[in-house]
Design a protein around this motif. Structure first.
Motif, short mmCIF file in Angstrom:
data_model
loop_
_atom_site.label_atom_id
_atom_site.label_comp_id
_atom_site.label_asym_id
_atom_site.label_seq_id
_atom_site.Cartn_x
_atom_site.Cartn_y
_atom_site.Cartn_z
N ILE A 38 1.05 -1.08 -0.41
CA ILE A 38 -0.12 0.12 0.15
C ILE A 38 0.59 0.97 -0.16
N LEU A 39 1.05 2.19 -0.84
CA LEU A 39 1.68 3.97 -1.11
C LEU A 39 0.99 4.63 -0.49
N ASP A 40 -0.20 4.48 -0.74
CA ASP A 40 -1.04 5.62 -0.51
C ASP A 40 -2.52 5.98 0.08
N VAL A 41 -2.68 6.07 0.98
CA VAL A 41 -4.25 5.80 0.92
C VAL A 41 -5.24 7.31 1.41
N ASP A 42 -5.94 7.87 -0.02
CA ASP A 42 -6.20 9.44 0.06
C ASP A 42 -8.02 8.83 0.37
N THR A 43 -8.74 9.92 0.96
CA THR A 43 -10.24 10.45 1.06
C THR A 43 -10.31 10.82 0.83
N LEU A 44 -11.22 10.15 -0.78
CA LEU A 44 -11.79 11.57 -1.59
C LEU A 44 -13.08 12.04 -1.61
N ASN A 45 -13.85 11.44 -0.48
CA ASN A 45 -15.34 12.26 -0.20
C ASN A 45 -15.42 11.51 0.31
N HIS A 46 -16.40 12.13 1.45
CA HIS A 46 -17.70 11.54 2.38
C HIS A 46 -18.43 12.21 2.74
N LYS A 47 -19.77 11.35 3.46
CA LYS A 47 -20.86 11.97 4.18
C LYS A 47 -21.39 11.15 5.20
N SER A 52 -30.24 9.45 10.23
CA SER A 52 -29.64 8.18 10.43
C SER A 52 -28.78 7.38 11.19
N GLY A 53 -27.90 8.29 11.20
CA GLY A 53 -26.21 7.64 11.17
C GLY A 53 -25.17 6.60 10.14
N LYS A 54 -25.50 6.79 9.33
CA LYS A 54 -24.94 5.75 8.42
C LYS A 54 -23.96 7.51 8.00
N CYS A 82 -7.07 2.08 -6.81
CA CYS A 82 -8.25 1.21 -6.12
C CYS A 82 -8.95 2.69 -5.86
N VAL A 83 -10.03 2.62 -5.76
CA VAL A 83 -10.91 3.20 -5.26
C VAL A 83 -11.66 2.18 -3.70
N GLU A 84 -12.18 2.87 -2.94
CA GLU A 84 -12.80 1.73 -1.72
C GLU A 84 -13.62 2.45 -1.25
N SER A 85 -15.36 1.55 -1.47
CA SER A 85 -16.33 2.27 -1.49
C SER A 85 -17.00 1.93 0.13
N THR A 86 -16.50 2.44 1.76
CA THR A 86 -17.54 2.59 2.06
C THR A 86 -18.92 3.01 3.30
N VAL A 87 -19.84 2.32 3.18
CA VAL A 87 -20.90 2.42 4.47
C VAL A 87 -20.69 1.68 5.86
#
Lengths: 185, 99
Positions: A38-47, A52-54, A82-87
């Protein structure tokens, strides 16, 4: 040509700790040595859905995946985004991460889904992690003839990395637990 | 070939994060977020969004330096929504089908 792998792992730590560790897994410099791919992790977006606490987040993960020399020669690069989407659903205590490659999609598609839920036998103390990985080599790609070999390598790498990932998770969980015990308000 | 517009480090052993222009802002935001997540969010205190200033600074830096066009589109709010929806139809209320 699709290969799919499923793994399940039980962390003997509460969901709150395990999901905290998951966020820190790649970013913590301590772990860069273990997860050196793993070289780098950047947060591109968040909400945050405050009602509802999501919590939703999209992160970019840059992976160094050299592979065999002929792969590098064909694809012309050894860095993969890679793009990682988290909920995260705070109310029902569930976290789901989906990671896909956005580089090299002409040749290969990798999708990894990880879910963290409280363990049914011990919901306040343990967490079950279900991981599904699917690897698909595009049939008409230049890699098709060696696809079997590449798929095998990818799979080995993923399995290796998920074991390393678990070691890192365990270490961060222990650190977070000792930290939370040490804090007195 | 890194996502951040910069000279590629000669040695593969040096991580691009140490040289990337957003590294400090990224660390500040991630530290703030991790703390908020462990100390507030998981305890049900999700009514108030925190780390807003850190996020705005970091995001501004990213939108200036993010080179990869595939990644840039994720900086747009709509992209996040559609990704999240597609990925988690089971957890998102009112999940829609793509049409």
């Amino acid at each position: 040509m699709v290969k799919a792998y499923a793994q399940e792992h039980v962390y003997k730590h509460p969901w709150e700790i395990v999901t905290s560790a998951s966020w820190r897994k790649f970013a913590d410099p301590e772990n860069k040595r273990t997860l050196s791919h793993i070289l780098d992790v950047d947060t591109l977006n968040h909400k945050l859905d405050a009602e509802s606490g999501k919590l939703y987040a999209t992160r970019a993960i840059t992976i160094h995946a050299p592979g065999p020399w002929f792969v590098r020669k064909i694809v012309g690069q050894d860095i993969c985004h890679c793009v990682e989407s988290t909920v995260v659903d705070g109310q029902s205590r569930s976290m789901q991460l989906t990671t896909r490659n956005i580089s090299l999609q002409k040749y290969i598609e990798v999708e990894e889904r990880i879910r963290y839920n409280p363990h049914p036998d011990n919901p306040s103390g343990w967490t079950v992690c279900k991981q599904e990985t699917s690897i698909r080599i595009k049939p008409l790609s230049a890699l098709a003839s060696m696809a079997e070999k590449v798929e095998q390598r990818c799979a080995e790498r993923f399995l290796q990395n998920s074991v390393k990932g678990r070691e890192v998770m365990e270490r961060i969980c222990k650190y977070l637990e000792s930290e939370s015990r040490g804090i007195t308000f | 070939m890194g996502i951040i517009r910069e000279k590629k480090p000669k040695s593969s052993s040096s991580s691009p994060s140490s040289t990337s222009p957003c590294a400090d802002l990224r660390a500040a935001y991630h530290n703030c977020f991790n703390r908020w997540y462990s100390e507030k969010f998981v305890k049900g205190q999700w009514q108030k969004e925190e780390c807003v200033a850190e996020w705005q600074k970091y995001r501004a830096c990213l939108s200036e330096h993010l080179e990869d066009k595939h990644l840039s589109r994720f900086l747009e709010a709509e992209a996040l929504d559609s990704t999240a929806r597609a990925d988690s139809a089971s957890v998102v209320d009112g999940a829609e089908t793509n049409s």
